[in-house]
Write a protein that holds these residues in place. Structure first.
Motif, PDB file in Angstrom:
ATOM      1  N   VAL A 167       0.851  -1.193   0.000  1.00 19.56           N
ATOM      2  CA  VAL A 167       0.000   0.000   0.000  1.00 19.56           C
ATOM      3  C   VAL A 167       0.887   1.243   0.000  1.00 19.56           C
ATOM      4  CG1 VAL A 167      -1.640   1.368   1.370  1.00 19.56           C
ATOM      5  CG2 VAL A 167      -1.976  -1.108   1.127  1.00 19.56           C
ATOM      6  N   LYS A 184       2.308   2.013  -3.354  1.00 16.94           N
ATOM      7  CA  LYS A 184       1.280   2.570  -4.242  1.00 16.94           C
ATOM      8  C   LYS A 184       1.035   4.043  -3.912  1.00 16.94           C
ATOM      9  CE  LYS A 184       0.304  -0.949  -6.771  1.00 16.94           C
ATOM     10  NZ  LYS A 184       0.540  -0.877  -8.215  1.00 16.94           N
ATOM     11  N   LEU A 185       1.088   4.381  -2.631  1.00 22.31           N
ATOM     12  CA  LEU A 185       0.913   5.786  -2.240  1.00 22.31           C
ATOM     13  C   LEU A 185       2.055   6.634  -2.801  1.00 22.31           C
ATOM     14  CD1 LEU A 185      -0.238   5.314   1.460  1.00 22.31           C
ATOM     15  CD2 LEU A 185      -1.648   6.163  -0.426  1.00 22.31           C
ATOM     16  N   GLU A 210       3.562   6.062  -5.558  1.00 20.74           N
ATOM     17  CA  GLU A 210       3.253   6.247  -6.989  1.00 20.74           C
ATOM     18  C   GLU A 210       2.304   7.427  -7.190  1.00 20.74           C
ATOM     19  OE1 GLU A 210       1.910   2.766  -9.189  1.00 20.74           O
ATOM     20  OE2 GLU A 210       3.217   1.469  -8.011  1.00 20.74           O
ATOM     21  N   ILE A 211       1.288   7.504  -6.329  1.00 19.70           N
ATOM     22  CA  ILE A 211       0.343   8.625  -6.429  1.00 19.70           C
ATOM     23  C   ILE A 211       1.067   9.944  -6.174  1.00 19.70           C
ATOM     24  CG2 ILE A 211      -1.735   9.724  -5.453  1.00 19.70           C
ATOM     25  CD1 ILE A 211      -2.798   6.956  -4.787  1.00 19.70           C
ATOM     26  N   LEU A 223       2.872  11.158  -9.145  1.00 18.90           N
ATOM     27  CA  LEU A 223       2.004  11.611 -10.242  1.00 18.90           C
ATOM     28  C   LEU A 223       1.318  12.938  -9.941  1.00 18.90           C
ATOM     29  CD1 LEU A 223       0.230   8.257 -11.186  1.00 18.90           C
ATOM     30  CD2 LEU A 223       1.692   9.598 -12.712  1.00 18.90           C
ATOM     31  N   SER A 224       1.112  13.210  -8.654  1.00 21.05           N
ATOM     32  CA  SER A 224       0.264  14.344  -8.293  1.00 21.05           C
ATOM     33  C   SER A 224       1.054  15.610  -7.993  1.00 21.05           C
ATOM     34  CB  SER A 224      -0.575  13.974  -7.071  1.00 21.05           C
ATOM     35  OG  SER A 224      -1.351  15.086  -6.707  1.00 21.05           O
ATOM     36  N   ASP A 283      -0.879  18.183  -6.723  1.00 25.02           N
ATOM     37  CA  ASP A 283      -1.828  18.831  -5.816  1.00 25.02           C
ATOM     38  C   ASP A 283      -1.351  18.694  -4.365  1.00 25.02           C
ATOM     39  OD1 ASP A 283      -3.999  19.502  -4.189  1.00 25.02           O
ATOM     40  OD2 ASP A 283      -5.460  18.818  -5.670  1.00 25.02           O
ATOM     41  N   ILE A 300      -3.540  16.658  -2.055  1.00 28.00           N
ATOM     42  CA  ILE A 300      -3.394  15.205  -2.211  1.00 28.00           C
ATOM     43  C   ILE A 300      -2.139  14.714  -1.482  1.00 28.00           C
ATOM     44  CG2 ILE A 300      -2.927  13.353  -3.880  1.00 28.00           C
ATOM     45  CD1 ILE A 300      -4.878  14.700  -5.794  1.00 28.00           C
ATOM     46  N   ILE A 302      -2.870  14.480   2.118  1.00 34.56           N
ATOM     47  CA  ILE A 302      -3.692  13.315   2.481  1.00 34.56           C
ATOM     48  C   ILE A 302      -2.851  12.032   2.447  1.00 34.56           C
ATOM     49  CG2 ILE A 302      -5.730  11.931   1.907  1.00 34.56           C
ATOM     50  CD1 ILE A 302      -6.905  14.512   0.623  1.00 34.56           C
ATOM     51  N   ILE A 303      -1.956  11.962   1.460  1.00 39.84           N
ATOM     52  CA  ILE A 303      -1.070  10.792   1.393  1.00 39.84           C
ATOM     53  C   ILE A 303      -0.241  10.687   2.676  1.00 39.84           C
ATOM     54  CG2 ILE A 303       0.988   9.839   0.234  1.00 39.84           C
ATOM     55  CD1 ILE A 303      -0.238  10.837  -2.403  1.00 39.84           C
ATOM     56  N   ILE A 316      -2.367   9.278   5.389  1.00 39.23           N
ATOM     57  CA  ILE A 316      -2.550   7.828   5.274  1.00 39.23           C
ATOM     58  C   ILE A 316      -1.292   7.102   5.723  1.00 39.23           C
ATOM     59  CG2 ILE A 316      -3.006   5.899   3.722  1.00 39.23           C
ATOM     60  CD1 ILE A 316      -4.604   7.796   1.929  1.00 39.23           C
ATOM     61  N   VAL A 359      -8.402   4.671   6.350  1.00 40.91           N
ATOM     62  CA  VAL A 359      -7.553   4.770   5.161  1.00 40.91           C
ATOM     63  C   VAL A 359      -8.442   4.860   3.918  1.00 40.91           C
ATOM     64  CG1 VAL A 359      -5.915   3.514   3.692  1.00 40.91           C
ATOM     65  CG2 VAL A 359      -5.579   3.558   6.178  1.00 40.91           C
ATOM     66  N   LYS A 382      -9.876   8.257   3.416  1.00 42.44           N
ATOM     67  CA  LYS A 382      -8.853   9.187   2.928  1.00 42.44           C
ATOM     68  C   LYS A 382      -8.603   8.975   1.427  1.00 42.44           C
ATOM     69  CE  LYS A 382      -7.839  11.476   6.614  1.00 42.44           C
ATOM     70  NZ  LYS A 382      -8.110  12.920   6.626  1.00 42.44           N
ATOM     71  N   GLU A 388     -11.146  10.750  -0.456  1.00 45.06           N
ATOM     72  CA  GLU A 388     -10.847  12.191  -0.523  1.00 45.06           C
ATOM     73  C   GLU A 388      -9.898  12.484  -1.692  1.00 45.06           C
ATOM     74  OE1 GLU A 388      -9.483  14.118   3.086  1.00 45.06           O
ATOM     75  OE2 GLU A 388     -10.807  12.879   4.325  1.00 45.06           O
ATOM     76  N   ILE A 389      -8.871  11.630  -1.825  1.00 50.12           N
ATOM     77  CA  ILE A 389      -7.930  11.830  -2.944  1.00 50.12           C
ATOM     78  C   ILE A 389      -8.658  11.672  -4.282  1.00 50.12           C
ATOM     79  CG2 ILE A 389      -5.861  10.945  -4.117  1.00 50.12           C
ATOM     80  CD1 ILE A 389      -4.787  10.070  -1.416  1.00 50.12           C
ATOM     81  N   LEU A 401     -10.481  14.708  -5.262  1.00 47.75           N
ATOM     82  CA  LEU A 401      -9.629  15.844  -5.635  1.00 47.75           C
ATOM     83  C   LEU A 401      -8.943  15.653  -6.983  1.00 47.75           C
ATOM     84  CD1 LEU A 401      -7.844  16.552  -2.219  1.00 47.75           C
ATOM     85  CD2 LEU A 401      -9.311  18.168  -3.442  1.00 47.75           C
ATOM     86  N   ASP A 411      -6.751  12.852 -12.464  1.00 50.45           N
ATOM     87  CA  ASP A 411      -5.808  11.997 -13.187  1.00 50.45           C
ATOM     88  C   ASP A 411      -6.279  10.537 -13.143  1.00 50.45           C
ATOM     89  OD1 ASP A 411      -3.645  10.426 -13.979  1.00 50.45           O
ATOM     90  OD2 ASP A 411      -2.181  11.859 -13.191  1.00 50.45           O
ATOM     91  N   ILE A 470      -4.080   8.088 -11.309  1.00 52.64           N
ATOM     92  CA  ILE A 470      -4.217   8.124  -9.839  1.00 52.64           C
ATOM     93  C   ILE A 470      -5.464   7.360  -9.407  1.00 52.64           C
ATOM     94  CG2 ILE A 470      -4.672   9.659  -7.868  1.00 52.64           C
ATOM     95  CD1 ILE A 470      -2.737  11.661  -9.064  1.00 52.64           C
ATOM     96  N   ILE A 481      -4.717   3.756  -9.450  1.00 55.94           N
ATOM     97  CA  ILE A 481      -3.890   3.296  -8.315  1.00 55.94           C
ATOM     98  C   ILE A 481      -4.733   3.243  -7.036  1.00 55.94           C
ATOM     99  CG2 ILE A 481      -1.856   3.789  -6.890  1.00 55.94           C
ATOM    100  CD1 ILE A 481      -0.662   5.246  -9.378  1.00 55.94           C
ATOM    101  N   ILE A 526      -5.195   0.096  -4.511  1.00 54.99           N
ATOM    102  CA  ILE A 526      -4.998   0.107  -3.048  1.00 54.99           C
ATOM    103  C   ILE A 526      -6.257  -0.402  -2.356  1.00 54.99           C
ATOM    104  CG2 ILE A 526      -4.550   1.514  -0.997  1.00 54.99           C
ATOM    105  CD1 ILE A 526      -2.953   3.434  -2.760  1.00 54.99           C
ATOM    106  N   MET A 549      -6.508  -3.954  -2.101  1.00 54.01           N
ATOM    107  CA  MET A 549      -5.591  -4.580  -1.116  1.00 54.01           C
ATOM    108  C   MET A 549      -6.184  -4.553   0.287  1.00 54.01           C
ATOM    109  SD  MET A 549      -1.906  -2.938  -2.092  1.00 54.01           S
ATOM    110  CE  MET A 549      -1.232  -2.999  -3.748  1.00 54.01           C
TER     111      MET A 549
END
Lengths: 104, 104
Positions: A77, A80-81, A83-84, A87-88, A90, A93, A96-97, A100, B77, B80, B83-84, B87, B90, B93, B96, B100, B103
């Protein structure tokens, strides 16, 4: 099982399944870095008894992860976060990541 | 504990901590929807014995969640992640996030 981080992580996830007594002694040794002799004197058990308890807890915690695999899952997990996050652009975002990741 | 989803979720997370025997019978009743009498005959135990085993497993699974709280944590989680998703525009995103969520 000499890796303090791995130990801490196993305890974070599965420590709640140990008994109160086990937790007390485990934390004293692993987190508070007290010596086995100190703990032994404090809890009125033998040094060997403390040593065995810690070893037993380590094994038990490792078995919980073997059975449930939640630490391994959360590592995926976490990737993967990342990866986000890559890409982001913002800021909300990204924030928030972080929130998490703090939960994991 | 009559909620099938909650039961399934508890079992998904903590079923690995039950014994093989418990898992076999629990799955037959809760997932395969077999009757207590059928399971009893198949495993050569009493109907009451099956009933008690299921009840004991339910309690045990609930206690694991009480001790570790990982289902509750993952619900947070999941919120959250929503929320992403709200926002982000993409598609990568969003994809992904779905990965998650699968999982969890």
């Amino acid at each position: 099982m000499d890796n303090i981080i791995e130990r801490g992580r196993l305890y974070d996830y599965y420590g709640g399944l140990l008994t109160g007594h086990q937790r007390q002694i485990y934390e004293a040794v692993v987190y508070d870095d007290m010596s086995l002799s100190e703990i032994a004197a404090e809890h009125d058990i033998s040094r060997q008894g403390v040593h065995d308890l810690i070893k037993r807890c380590d094994k038990q915690l490792a078995r919980y992860e073997e059975a449930l695999g939640l630490i391994k899952r959360d590592k995926n997990v976490d990737s993967k976060l990342d990866e986000i996050a890559l890409l982001s652009k913002d800021k909300k975002i990204i924030h928030i990541i972080d929130e998490i990741k703090d939960m994991l």
